[in-house]
Design a protein around this motif. Structure first.
Motif, mmCIF file in Angstrom:
data_model
loop_
_atom_site.group_PDB
_atom_site.id
_atom_site.type_symbol
_atom_site.label_atom_id
_atom_site.label_comp_id
_atom_site.label_asym_id
_atom_site.label_seq_id
_atom_site.Cartn_x
_atom_site.Cartn_y
_atom_site.Cartn_z
ATOM 1 N N ARG A 1 -7.794 2.251 6.341
ATOM 2 C CA ARG A 1 -6.497 1.461 5.842
ATOM 3 C C ARG A 1 -5.451 2.045 4.968
ATOM 4 N N GLY A 2 -5.561 3.102 5.192
ATOM 5 C CA GLY A 2 -4.060 3.863 4.524
ATOM 6 C C GLY A 2 -4.343 4.215 3.035
ATOM 7 N N TYR A 3 -5.552 4.007 2.357
ATOM 8 C CA TYR A 3 -5.821 4.613 1.019
ATOM 9 C C TYR A 3 -6.396 5.979 1.057
ATOM 10 N N ASP A 4 -5.369 6.827 1.233
ATOM 11 C CA ASP A 4 -5.772 8.316 1.711
ATOM 12 C C ASP A 4 -5.730 9.046 0.135
ATOM 13 N N CYS A 5 -5.401 8.645 -0.869
ATOM 14 C CA CYS A 5 -5.409 9.535 -2.026
ATOM 15 C C CYS A 5 -6.801 9.469 -2.873
ATOM 16 N N ASP A 6 -7.269 10.318 -3.396
ATOM 17 C CA ASP A 6 -8.256 10.268 -4.236
ATOM 18 C C ASP A 6 -7.955 10.219 -5.736
ATOM 19 N N PHE A 7 -8.365 9.194 -6.442
ATOM 20 C CA PHE A 7 -7.912 9.155 -7.842
ATOM 21 C C PHE A 7 -9.207 9.668 -8.704
ATOM 22 N N THR B 1 0.177 2.479 -6.426
ATOM 23 C CA THR B 1 1.125 3.244 -7.640
ATOM 24 C C THR B 1 2.548 2.721 -6.991
ATOM 25 N N GLY B 2 3.443 2.811 -8.012
ATOM 26 C CA GLY B 2 4.738 2.128 -7.877
ATOM 27 C C GLY B 2 5.480 3.325 -6.999
ATOM 28 N N ASN B 3 5.229 4.343 -6.708
ATOM 29 C CA ASN B 3 6.102 5.176 -5.788
ATOM 30 C C ASN B 3 5.438 5.318 -4.380
ATOM 31 N N GLY B 4 4.512 4.289 -3.987
ATOM 32 C CA GLY B 4 3.701 4.196 -2.850
ATOM 33 C C GLY B 4 2.571 5.051 -2.489
ATOM 34 N N GLU B 5 1.998 5.773 -3.430
ATOM 35 C CA GLU B 5 0.741 6.340 -3.285
ATOM 36 C C GLU B 5 -0.343 5.132 -3.256
ATOM 37 N N ARG B 6 -1.156 5.331 -2.443
ATOM 38 C CA ARG B 6 -2.514 4.595 -2.218
ATOM 39 C C ARG B 6 -3.569 5.137 -2.220
ATOM 40 N N GLY B 7 -4.573 4.903 -2.898
ATOM 41 C CA GLY B 7 -5.882 5.369 -2.918
ATOM 42 C C GLY B 7 -7.230 4.707 -3.334
ATOM 43 N N VAL B 8 -8.206 5.738 -3.715
ATOM 44 C CA VAL B 8 -9.425 5.120 -4.014
ATOM 45 C C VAL B 8 -9.971 5.795 -5.229
ATOM 46 N N LEU B 9 -10.593 5.024 -6.158
ATOM 47 C CA LEU B 9 -11.170 5.479 -7.538
ATOM 48 C C LEU B 9 -12.428 5.007 -7.523
ATOM 49 N N LEU B 10 -13.413 5.935 -7.456
ATOM 50 C CA LEU B 10 -14.753 5.594 -7.738
ATOM 51 C C LEU B 10 -15.327 5.975 -9.271
ATOM 52 N N THR B 11 -15.696 4.929 -9.997
ATOM 53 C CA THR B 11 -15.958 5.282 -11.488
ATOM 54 C C THR B 11 -17.341 4.387 -11.836
ATOM 55 N N GLU B 12 -17.985 4.652 -12.886
ATOM 56 C CA GLU B 12 -19.109 4.026 -13.321
ATOM 57 C C GLU B 12 -18.620 2.862 -14.294
ATOM 58 N N LYS B 13 -17.236 2.793 -14.308
ATOM 59 C CA LYS B 13 -16.528 1.661 -15.119
ATOM 60 C C LYS B 13 -15.905 0.578 -14.229
ATOM 61 N N ALA B 14 -16.061 -0.796 -14.485
ATOM 62 C CA ALA B 14 -15.315 -1.518 -13.486
ATOM 63 C C ALA B 14 -14.015 -1.882 -14.547
ATOM 64 N N PHE B 15 -12.888 -2.021 -13.921
ATOM 65 C CA PHE B 15 -11.444 -2.195 -14.231
ATOM 66 C C PHE B 15 -11.184 -3.786 -14.078
#
Length: 91
Positions: A25-31, A77-91
């Motif tokens: 779906r276009g979330y192609d960055c890894d955070f 992000t504000g500059n158009g980057e979209r991505g995925v973050l995998l963490t043990e913490k929920a935001f």
């Protein structure tokens, strides 16, 4: 024991499937969440303070490989980057 293995695979697969779906779906960055609380885009090497991005939890489950709960988040992000973050913490 056989049922436990099936459950394990199912939970790990659900996290993996969600990440793949988001990438399609276009979330192609890894955070990566850094110790200072900012996010690092692995593809562009840009840092973003957490309070400057949009974070949404999309999936969670127990990861039997790391023996911890994992949360799959989308980052925009504000500059158009979209991505995925995998963490043990929920935001």
């Amino acid at each position: 024991m056989k049922n436990k293995i099936r459950t394990t695979n199912r939970l790990n697969v659900s996290i993996t499937k969600k990440v793949i779906e988001l990438q399609e779906r276009g979330y192609d960055c890894d955070f990566l969440l850094l110790a200072n609380g900012s996010l690092l885009c692995m593809q562009t090497n840009f840092n973003y303070p957490v309070n400057t991005v949009s974070i949404k939890e999309m999936e969670h489950g127990y990861d039997f490989f790391s023996h911890s709960y994992k949360h799959v988040h989308t980052i925009e992000t504000g500059n158009g980057e979209r991505g995925v973050l995998l963490t043990e913490k929920a935001f």
